[in-house]
Design a protein around this motif. Structure first.
Motif, PDB file in Angstrom:
ATOM      1  N   UNK A 299       0.833  -1.205   0.000  1.00  0.00           N
ATOM      2  CA  UNK A 299       0.000   0.000   0.000  1.00  0.00           C
ATOM      3  C   UNK A 299       0.873   1.263   0.000  1.00  0.00           C
ATOM      4  N   UNK A 300       2.008   1.213   0.680  1.00  0.00           N
ATOM      5  CA  UNK A 300       2.940   2.345   0.656  1.00  0.00           C
ATOM      6  C   UNK A 300       3.378   2.617  -0.774  1.00  0.00           C
ATOM      7  N   UNK A 301       3.750   1.559  -1.488  1.00  0.00           N
ATOM      8  CA  UNK A 301       4.170   1.705  -2.885  1.00  0.00           C
ATOM      9  C   UNK A 301       3.048   2.327  -3.715  1.00  0.00           C
TER      10      UNK A 301
ATOM     11  N   UNK B 299       0.812  10.090  -4.059  1.00  0.00           N
ATOM     12  CA  UNK B 299      -0.179  10.924  -3.384  1.00  0.00           C
ATOM     13  C   UNK B 299       0.352  11.429  -2.038  1.00  0.00           C
ATOM     14  N   UNK B 300       1.108  10.567  -1.334  1.00  0.00           N
ATOM     15  CA  UNK B 300       1.694  10.969  -0.054  1.00  0.00           C
ATOM     16  C   UNK B 300       2.675  12.117  -0.254  1.00  0.00           C
TER      17      UNK B 300
ATOM     18  N   UNK C 263      -3.218  13.045   0.320  1.00  0.00           N
ATOM     19  CA  UNK C 263      -3.939  12.003   1.058  1.00  0.00           C
ATOM     20  C   UNK C 263      -4.772  12.632   2.161  1.00  0.00           C
ATOM     21  N   UNK C 264      -5.860  11.973   2.513  1.00  0.00           N
ATOM     22  CA  UNK C 264      -6.662  12.446   3.641  1.00  0.00           C
ATOM     23  C   UNK C 264      -5.844  12.266   4.931  1.00  0.00           C
ATOM     24  N   UNK C 265      -6.179  13.008   5.976  1.00  0.00           N
ATOM     25  CA  UNK C 265      -5.387  12.957   7.220  1.00  0.00           C
ATOM     26  C   UNK C 265      -5.250  11.554   7.818  1.00  0.00           C
ATOM     27  N   UNK C 266      -6.305  10.760   7.761  1.00  0.00           N
ATOM     28  CA  UNK C 266      -6.233   9.404   8.332  1.00  0.00           C
ATOM     29  C   UNK C 266      -5.234   8.533   7.573  1.00  0.00           C
ATOM     30  N   UNK C 267      -5.281   8.569   6.256  1.00  0.00           N
ATOM     31  CA  UNK C 267      -4.348   7.762   5.458  1.00  0.00           C
ATOM     32  C   UNK C 267      -2.931   8.272   5.633  1.00  0.00           C
ATOM     33  N   UNK C 268      -2.753   9.590   5.694  1.00  0.00           N
ATOM     34  CA  UNK C 268      -1.419  10.155   5.927  1.00  0.00           C
ATOM     35  C   UNK C 268      -0.861   9.653   7.248  1.00  0.00           C
TER      36      UNK C 268
ATOM     37  N   UNK D  58      13.123   4.224   3.433  1.00  0.00           N
ATOM     38  CA  UNK D  58      14.170   4.402   2.430  1.00  0.00           C
ATOM     39  C   UNK D  58      13.556   4.573   1.042  1.00  0.00           C
ATOM     40  N   UNK D  59      12.554   3.758   0.713  1.00  0.00           N
ATOM     41  CA  UNK D  59      11.875   3.844  -0.581  1.00  0.00           C
ATOM     42  C   UNK D  59      11.237   5.223  -0.774  1.00  0.00           C
ATOM     43  N   UNK D  60      10.531   5.699   0.237  1.00  0.00           N
ATOM     44  CA  UNK D  60       9.872   7.004   0.142  1.00  0.00           C
ATOM     45  C   UNK D  60      10.920   8.114  -0.014  1.00  0.00           C
TER      46      UNK D  60
END
Length: 80
Positions: free
Chosen positions: A11-13, A18-19, A24-29, A44-46
């Motif tokens: 899901x991070x990928x 959007x991140x 992203x909405x506050x909850x997903x962030x 590291x990926x981000x």
């Protein structure tokens, strides 16, 4: 305060663009950031994606002068 719901590495990928764009909405962030605190691989990926985006943004060429652009396009048209 309760802990954010679990989010997977996959899901991070899927959410990284959007991140990084801050859409992203506050909850997903909160879920993403909680995962990044616990997962060095995803962090590291981000960070790699953030660096890549910054480099690409900085390497955007300057727009061509409209007169030069038209001359160049005209030359290509005649070349055919």
């Amino acid at each position: 305060m309760t802990e954010p719901a679990h989010i997977s590495c996959q899901e991070i990928v899927e959410l990284v663009t959007e991140y990084l764009d801050g859409v992203l909405d506050p909850e997903t962030t909160a879920r993403v950031e909680h995962h990044l605190e616990l997962c060095p691989g995803c962090l590291n990926y981000v960070e790699q994606m953030r660096t890549t985006a910054r480099i690409l943004d900085a390497s955007q060429p300057e727009p061509l002068d409209p007169v030069f652009r038209e001359r160049l396009l005209d030359a290509f048209r005649k070349w055919r």
